[in-house]
Design a protein around this motif. Sequence first.
Motif, mmCIF file in Angstrom:
data_model
loop_
_atom_site.group_PDB
_atom_site.id
_atom_site.type_symbol
_atom_site.label_atom_id
_atom_site.label_comp_id
_atom_site.label_asym_id
_atom_site.label_seq_id
_atom_site.Cartn_x
_atom_site.Cartn_y
_atom_site.Cartn_z
ATOM 1 N N ALA A 147 0.863 -1.184 0.000
ATOM 2 C CA ALA A 147 0.000 0.000 0.000
ATOM 3 C C ALA A 147 0.893 1.226 0.000
ATOM 4 C CB ALA A 147 -0.910 0.007 1.221
ATOM 5 N N PRO A 148 0.730 2.119 -0.973
ATOM 6 C CA PRO A 148 1.554 3.333 -1.015
ATOM 7 C C PRO A 148 1.159 4.288 0.088
ATOM 8 C CG PRO A 148 -0.138 3.444 -2.663
ATOM 9 C CD PRO A 148 -0.252 2.080 -2.040
ATOM 10 N N ARG A 149 1.884 5.396 0.178
ATOM 11 C CA ARG A 149 1.533 6.401 1.170
ATOM 12 C C ARG A 149 0.089 6.836 0.942
ATOM 13 N NH1 ARG A 149 2.036 11.477 -1.254
ATOM 14 N NH2 ARG A 149 3.009 11.450 -3.304
ATOM 15 N N MET A 150 -0.654 6.888 1.985
ATOM 16 C CA MET A 150 -2.083 7.146 1.867
ATOM 17 C C MET A 150 -2.423 8.563 2.291
ATOM 18 S SD MET A 150 -3.243 4.234 0.820
ATOM 19 C CE MET A 150 -4.977 4.201 1.201
ATOM 20 N N LYS A 151 -3.331 9.168 1.590
ATOM 21 C CA LYS A 151 -3.869 10.453 1.984
ATOM 22 C C LYS A 151 -5.006 10.225 2.983
ATOM 23 C CE LYS A 151 -1.439 13.021 -0.850
ATOM 24 N NZ LYS A 151 -0.552 14.100 -0.403
ATOM 25 N N ALA A 254 -4.793 2.853 -14.444
ATOM 26 C CA ALA A 254 -3.526 2.975 -15.159
ATOM 27 C C ALA A 254 -2.620 4.019 -14.501
ATOM 28 C CB ALA A 254 -3.787 3.342 -16.625
ATOM 29 N N TRP A 255 -3.198 5.155 -14.118
ATOM 30 C CA TRP A 255 -2.404 6.208 -13.478
ATOM 31 C C TRP A 255 -1.901 5.752 -12.112
ATOM 32 C CZ3 TRP A 255 -2.656 9.287 -9.065
ATOM 33 C CH2 TRP A 255 -1.807 10.404 -9.057
ATOM 34 N N GLY A 256 -2.769 5.137 -11.327
ATOM 35 C CA GLY A 256 -2.362 4.666 -10.007
ATOM 36 C C GLY A 256 -1.279 3.605 -10.088
ATOM 37 N N GLN A 257 -1.362 2.742 -11.096
ATOM 38 C CA GLN A 257 -0.345 1.707 -11.256
ATOM 39 C C GLN A 257 0.998 2.324 -11.639
ATOM 40 O OE1 GLN A 257 -0.930 -1.263 -14.447
ATOM 41 N NE2 GLN A 257 -0.619 -2.821 -12.879
ATOM 42 N N ARG A 258 0.990 3.327 -12.510
ATOM 43 C CA ARG A 258 2.251 3.939 -12.952
ATOM 44 C C ARG A 258 2.917 4.775 -11.867
ATOM 45 N NH1 ARG A 258 -0.587 4.464 -17.917
ATOM 46 N NH2 ARG A 258 -1.390 6.519 -17.353
ATOM 47 N N CYS A 261 2.232 2.643 -7.541
ATOM 48 C CA CYS A 261 2.581 1.241 -7.308
ATOM 49 C C CYS A 261 3.810 0.906 -8.146
ATOM 50 C CB CYS A 261 1.426 0.317 -7.687
ATOM 51 S SG CYS A 261 -0.109 0.652 -6.783
ATOM 52 N N PRO A 262 5.014 1.121 -7.612
ATOM 53 C CA PRO A 262 6.231 0.847 -8.380
ATOM 54 C C PRO A 262 6.252 -0.579 -8.907
ATOM 55 C CG PRO A 262 6.749 1.970 -6.327
ATOM 56 C CD PRO A 262 5.297 1.613 -6.261
ATOM 57 N N PRO A 267 -0.668 -4.211 -5.763
ATOM 58 C CA PRO A 267 -1.479 -5.163 -4.991
ATOM 59 C C PRO A 267 -2.522 -5.872 -5.845
ATOM 60 C CG PRO A 267 -2.182 -2.917 -4.561
ATOM 61 C CD PRO A 267 -0.968 -2.816 -5.420
ATOM 62 N N VAL A 268 -2.936 -5.219 -6.952
ATOM 63 C CA VAL A 268 -3.948 -5.785 -7.849
ATOM 64 C C VAL A 268 -3.527 -5.501 -9.284
ATOM 65 C CG1 VAL A 268 -6.364 -5.638 -8.617
ATOM 66 C CG2 VAL A 268 -5.821 -5.483 -6.173
ATOM 67 N N ILE A 269 -3.730 -6.460 -10.160
ATOM 68 C CA ILE A 269 -3.489 -6.269 -11.582
ATOM 69 C C ILE A 269 -4.766 -6.633 -12.341
ATOM 70 C CG2 ILE A 269 -1.006 -6.705 -11.438
ATOM 71 C CD1 ILE A 269 -1.549 -9.544 -12.480
ATOM 72 N N LEU A 270 -4.805 -6.279 -13.615
ATOM 73 C CA LEU A 270 -5.904 -6.693 -14.484
ATOM 74 C C LEU A 270 -5.406 -7.800 -15.397
ATOM 75 C CD1 LEU A 270 -7.459 -3.262 -15.556
ATOM 76 C CD2 LEU A 270 -8.330 -4.874 -13.848
ATOM 77 N N VAL A 271 -6.221 -8.830 -15.569
ATOM 78 C CA VAL A 271 -5.840 -9.939 -16.432
ATOM 79 C C VAL A 271 -6.939 -10.218 -17.438
ATOM 80 C CG1 VAL A 271 -4.370 -11.008 -14.685
ATOM 81 C CG2 VAL A 271 -6.765 -11.689 -14.855
ATOM 82 N N ASP A 272 -6.545 -10.727 -18.587
ATOM 83 C CA ASP A 272 -7.475 -11.111 -19.643
ATOM 84 C C ASP A 272 -8.335 -12.279 -19.149
ATOM 85 O OD1 ASP A 272 -8.230 -12.856 -22.102
ATOM 86 O OD2 ASP A 272 -7.658 -10.931 -22.976
ATOM 87 N N ARG A 273 -9.650 -12.161 -19.319
ATOM 88 C CA ARG A 273 -10.554 -13.200 -18.809
ATOM 89 C C ARG A 273 -10.376 -14.545 -19.514
ATOM 90 N NH1 ARG A 273 -14.749 -11.959 -15.524
ATOM 91 N NH2 ARG A 273 -15.117 -9.744 -15.066
ATOM 92 N N VAL A 274 -9.868 -14.518 -20.735
ATOM 93 C CA VAL A 274 -9.747 -15.761 -21.501
ATOM 94 C C VAL A 274 -8.404 -16.435 -21.274
ATOM 95 C CG1 VAL A 274 -9.762 -16.766 -23.813
ATOM 96 C CG2 VAL A 274 -11.352 -14.913 -23.246
ATOM 97 N N ILE A 275 -7.314 -15.685 -21.435
ATOM 98 C CA ILE A 275 -5.986 -16.313 -21.376
ATOM 99 C C ILE A 275 -5.245 -16.035 -20.074
ATOM 100 C CG2 ILE A 275 -5.778 -16.244 -23.880
ATOM 101 C CD1 ILE A 275 -3.933 -13.851 -23.605
#
Length: 314
Positions: A147-151, A254-258, A261-262, A267-275
């Motif tokens: 968890a990054p620094r939190m506001k 996308a912005w939060g990941q870049r 989240c180094p 903590p969470v990613i997005l994955v293709d539902r099929v592959i």
Amino acid sequence: MIQNNPVSHAIDVVGEAWTMLILREAFRGARQFEDWLSRLTIARSVLARRLKIMTAAGLLEARLYQTRPERYEYLLTEMGRDLFGVAVMLTLWEQDWSPRADPARAVRFMRRSSGEEVRPIMSGDDPTRALSPYDVMPAPGPNPDFAPRMKAMRRRRVQPAQRGASGPIELGVELFGDYWTNLVLAAAFYRIRRYDDFLSKLDISTSVLADRLNAMVAHGILEKRRYRTRPERFDYVLTERGLALYPVVLAFFAWGQRWLCPEDTAPVILVDRVIGAQVLPRLTDALTGEVIDPRSVRAAPARTHADRTQAASG
């Protein structure tokens, strides 16, 4: 995963109504204190405080342009400019889906160099096709406990002063500028539907949850569907208008990941539902597949229906 993901961390930084309105005007050319003061119904003290917070967060850079008296202009940093995807997706959603949209203020996006039209989308592996909630799903990232620094959590609703004297603020800003609405919306995209499930998954009081659910139903973001009559119980399901918010969610992700989240700490990613392969959302031009640089495009008045019809026939 609902409360610890790139979207929630992005919202902790920029998910406050005044912050989002200040960013919107920055993308429209505001630089000096008086620019924002003249464009927004905002108190001087509130604006000064928000600019200070946004500068400390790395979204803006203060540059001295006058010494007597001392005056600063506030420029978007690289981190701030990278929120362009959020600003664009919010603008397009507001135009297409908000009942508060003003057709006279609708815009389209053009290339500065050629004047050609740009059609912004949040895409995945195919840069010419917009991602939908049915294409990807969240999955635990390489570091689920990171968890990054939190506001400080922004748990208040949009204050009346923020709605402006001429009418309510944009619905998209109202939705994403409220901490609890964001949390409920995130849970809805995680397929949480029932009141008791919202209550058990979120750190939220019954009164606040009921208020946000009722407001989102009133705004047409959620629809109530009865699944039991005695006692009466409802599912809260995303409507077409609610599902159309997904590109905004992807832009925040996308912005939060870049920026928050180094590499290898998400903590969470997005994955293709099929592959099952990881998907990295990007702001691209559906017409060319090119990644959109905010410095290479500009907003222009949207064409009328008659103009579009004439162009198509020609």
